[in-house]
Design an enzyme around this catalytic site. Structure first.
Site, PDB file in Angstrom:
ATOM      1  N   GLN A 150       0.834  -1.194   0.000  1.00  0.00           N
ATOM      2  CA  GLN A 150       0.000   0.000   0.000  1.00  0.00           C
ATOM      3  C   GLN A 150       0.872   1.248   0.000  1.00  0.00           C
ATOM      4  O   GLN A 150       1.608   1.518   0.955  1.00  0.00           O
ATOM      5  CB  GLN A 150      -0.933   0.014   1.217  1.00  0.00           C
ATOM      6  CG  GLN A 150      -2.021   1.080   1.065  1.00  0.00           C
ATOM      7  CD  GLN A 150      -2.753   1.384   2.337  1.00  0.00           C
ATOM      8  OE1 GLN A 150      -2.131   1.584   3.390  1.00  0.00           O
ATOM      9  NE2 GLN A 150      -4.069   1.449   2.284  1.00  0.00           N
ATOM     10  N   TYR A 168      -5.921  10.627   4.774  1.00  0.00           N
ATOM     11  CA  TYR A 168      -4.518  10.908   4.419  1.00  0.00           C
ATOM     12  C   TYR A 168      -4.468  11.793   3.166  1.00  0.00           C
ATOM     13  O   TYR A 168      -5.505  12.307   2.720  1.00  0.00           O
ATOM     14  CB  TYR A 168      -3.735   9.593   4.279  1.00  0.00           C
ATOM     15  CG  TYR A 168      -3.704   8.855   5.602  1.00  0.00           C
ATOM     16  CD1 TYR A 168      -3.008   9.392   6.698  1.00  0.00           C
ATOM     17  CD2 TYR A 168      -4.413   7.678   5.793  1.00  0.00           C
ATOM     18  CE1 TYR A 168      -3.014   8.759   7.930  1.00  0.00           C
ATOM     19  CE2 TYR A 168      -4.427   7.038   7.030  1.00  0.00           C
ATOM     20  CZ  TYR A 168      -3.726   7.577   8.096  1.00  0.00           C
ATOM     21  OH  TYR A 168      -3.743   6.959   9.320  1.00  0.00           O
ATOM     22  N   ARG A 203      -7.522   2.336  -2.611  1.00  0.00           N
ATOM     23  CA  ARG A 203      -8.433   2.227  -1.467  1.00  0.00           C
ATOM     24  C   ARG A 203      -9.094   3.583  -1.213  1.00  0.00           C
ATOM     25  O   ARG A 203      -8.407   4.613  -1.173  1.00  0.00           O
ATOM     26  CB  ARG A 203      -7.662   1.785  -0.228  1.00  0.00           C
ATOM     27  CG  ARG A 203      -8.580   1.341   0.911  1.00  0.00           C
ATOM     28  CD  ARG A 203      -7.805   0.764   2.079  1.00  0.00           C
ATOM     29  NE  ARG A 203      -8.629  -0.199   2.815  1.00  0.00           N
ATOM     30  CZ  ARG A 203      -8.565  -0.393   4.126  1.00  0.00           C
ATOM     31  NH1 ARG A 203      -7.703   0.274   4.863  1.00  0.00           N
ATOM     32  NH2 ARG A 203      -9.340  -1.283   4.719  1.00  0.00           N
ATOM     33  N   ASN A 253      -9.156  10.513  11.125  1.00  0.00           N
ATOM     34  CA  ASN A 253      -8.149  11.567  11.060  1.00  0.00           C
ATOM     35  C   ASN A 253      -8.750  12.939  10.744  1.00  0.00           C
ATOM     36  O   ASN A 253      -8.149  13.757  10.027  1.00  0.00           O
ATOM     37  CB  ASN A 253      -7.043  11.204  10.062  1.00  0.00           C
ATOM     38  CG  ASN A 253      -6.250   9.997  10.539  1.00  0.00           C
ATOM     39  OD1 ASN A 253      -5.745  10.007  11.667  1.00  0.00           O
ATOM     40  ND2 ASN A 253      -6.179   8.953   9.725  1.00  0.00           N
ATOM     41  N   GLY A 263      -9.400  -7.105   8.391  1.00  0.00           N
ATOM     42  CA  GLY A 263      -8.260  -6.563   9.103  1.00  0.00           C
ATOM     43  C   GLY A 263      -8.024  -7.281  10.412  1.00  0.00           C
ATOM     44  O   GLY A 263      -7.184  -8.179  10.520  1.00  0.00           O
ATOM     45  N   ARG A 264      -8.807  -6.904  11.416  1.00  0.00           N
ATOM     46  CA  ARG A 264      -8.595  -7.469  12.759  1.00  0.00           C
ATOM     47  C   ARG A 264      -8.619  -9.001  12.764  1.00  0.00           C
ATOM     48  O   ARG A 264      -7.835  -9.617  13.481  1.00  0.00           O
ATOM     49  CB  ARG A 264      -9.644  -6.909  13.725  1.00  0.00           C
ATOM     50  CG  ARG A 264      -9.302  -5.498  14.190  1.00  0.00           C
ATOM     51  CD  ARG A 264     -10.505  -4.775  14.747  1.00  0.00           C
ATOM     52  NE  ARG A 264     -11.454  -4.452  13.702  1.00  0.00           N
ATOM     53  CZ  ARG A 264     -12.546  -3.700  13.883  1.00  0.00           C
ATOM     54  NH1 ARG A 264     -12.826  -3.214  15.068  1.00  0.00           N
ATOM     55  NH2 ARG A 264     -13.355  -3.450  12.875  1.00  0.00           N
TER      56      ARG A 264
HETATM   57  C1  8OZ Z   1      -4.223   2.738  12.296  1.00  0.00           C
HETATM   58  C2  8OZ Z   1      -3.113   3.329  12.875  1.00  0.00           C
HETATM   59  C3  8OZ Z   1      -2.237   4.023  12.084  1.00  0.00           C
HETATM   60  C4  8OZ Z   1      -2.457   4.141  10.740  1.00  0.00           C
HETATM   61  C5  8OZ Z   1      -5.158   3.839   8.149  1.00  0.00           C
HETATM   62  C6  8OZ Z   1      -2.801   3.605   7.842  1.00  0.00           C
HETATM   63  O1  8OZ Z   1      -6.091   4.123   8.901  1.00  0.00           O
HETATM   64  C7  8OZ Z   1      -3.806   3.663   8.701  1.00  0.00           C
HETATM   65  C8  8OZ Z   1      -3.579   3.565  10.157  1.00  0.00           C
HETATM   66  C9  8OZ Z   1      -4.446   2.853  10.959  1.00  0.00           C
HETATM   67  O2  8OZ Z   1      -5.330   3.728   6.925  1.00  0.00           O
END
Ligand code: 8OZ
Length: 373
Positions: free
Chosen positions: A97, A183, A230, A238, A328-329
């Site tokens: 990724q 991000y 994605r 965030n 994921g988990r």
């Molecule tokens: C959890 C902690 C740090 C980064 C994402 C790359 O949410 C992350 C991430 C997830 O896509």
């Protein structure tokens, strides 16, 4: 009726089944270089139809968390070669990724302690993970970002291109572009983080420009059939938000449809949380999003994510809502998740305390069925 455990070809990737391992940040690669422990972890999970590695920053500027592995140092490419070889030896498929965090970073992680970069100088108001003076991992507030000059943007697109080439050099079967979770690419897309007045802000077309430039640079470099992306249309992760995500993401879908990508990976709702989450005053229809892609001729694999269990994943693929489902988990705690889902045996529970940082505990020591037998 299509089966979750049936093979599938998505772009150039031939997968043994439709159970994907979602990207998972684990913070176990000091100095941004993948190591032997990381190799063991991915090797253990090679029976996934597709492994998508944890987010892998394309530059140090794209870095927002301590001890994540990158793709900007030659040593990292060498480290990833051992990971991809181990997964391939077990018959698996693995993409990495490609990640730029934008404003979700901390000055201590940036080149020369500089401010993180973003479309606009608006703080994420989020947390990141840094090393304290004693080298212990700790959560910290994200630093105030500065707005990118328009002249800098081509350089970041070039960083994605270069990292995609390094990924192929490292033996990956392809890449997933991280366009999700608040991000950098998501920051350009969404109104809550992008207040630019140049050709990268304002209209939907302008806010999508950076995403498409990255997609086109990567796809041209390594092939569109080895490129996935994605997206998370409605996540609040965030500190991200948008005032009208449906027309934005329908446009994104239509644009991506013409680019013959391998797959589109969709996080439904709040990442790691409520799948029905919507931004205040908006509504989003995920079926309409997929239809916008298909109606525009998009043929990539449609991968859904977020809190799926066995039953929901089987239903999603059988109904045609998804071509693949990522976990994921469940993959953290169950290296042989595919076999466990297939044979309907019980699952190991993930331990949250060992998600981020540390060593083998909670990383490579979850038992497979073989080991338990
Ligand atoms: C959890 C902690 C740090 C980064 C994402 C790359 O949410 C992350 C991430 C997830 O896509």
């Amino acid at each position: 009726m299509t089966n979750l455990f049936a093979p599938i070809k998505i772009g150039d990737l031939e997968l043994a089944n439709r159970v994907a391992m979602a990207p998972l940040t684990r913070n176990r690669s000091p100095k941004a270089v993948p190591n032997d422990l990381n190799t063991t972890y991915y090797e253990q999970r090679a029976s996934a139809g597709l492994i998508i590695t944890e987010g892998t920053p394309v530059t140090q500027q794209g870095q927002g968390y301590a001890d994540v592995p990158g793709l900007y140092l030659p040593q990292a490419t060498e480290g990833w070669k051992r990971v991809t070889a181990a997964v391939h030896a077990k018959g698996g498929r693995i993409v990495t990724q490609l990640w730029h965090v934008g404003r979700v970073s901390h000055v201590s992680l940036q080149p020369n302690g500089a401010a993180p970069v973003a479309p606009s100088a608006i703080s994420a108001g989020a947390k990141t993970y840094i090393m304290d003076a004693d080298g212990k991992g700790t959560f910290a507030d994200t630093s105030e970002p500065r707005a990118l000059e328009v002249s800098e943007i081509a350089g970041i697109v070039e960083d994605f291109r270069r990292a995609a080439r390094s990924a192929i050099d490292a033996g990956f079967d392809g890449v997933e572009i991280h366009g999700a979770n608040g991000y950098l690419i998501d920051q350009f897309l969404k109104t809550g983080a992008n207040q630019r007045t140049d050709e990268y802000g304002g209209s939907i077309e302008n806010r999508t420009r950076f995403l498409l430039q990255v997609v086109d640079a990567v796809a041209t470099e390594i092939g569109s059939g080895r490129t996935g992306i994605r997206l998370s249309p409605t996540t609040p992760a965030n500190g991200i938000s948008d005032t009208d995500p449906q027309p934005l993401f329908n446009y994104v879908a239509e644009q991506l449809a013409t680019r013959a990508l391998s797959f589109i990976h969709v996080i439904e709702g709040a990442t790691g949380g409520d799948r029905s989450f919507q931004y205040e005053g908006t509504s989003f229809d995920y079926d309409a999003f997929r239809n916008a892609y298909r109606n525009a001729g998009g043929t990539g694999g449609w991968m859904l994510n977020n809190g799926y269990d066995r039953e929901a994943a089987i239903e999603a693929v059988e109904s045609g809502r998804a071509d693949l489902v990522s976990f994921g988990r469940l993959f953290i705690a169950n290296p042989d998740l595919v076999e466990r889902l297939q044979t309907e045996v019980s699952l190991n529970d993930p331990d949250r305390n060992t998600f981020y940082g540390g060593g083998a505990k909670g990383y490579t020591d979850y038992p497979s069925l073989d080991a338990a037998a």
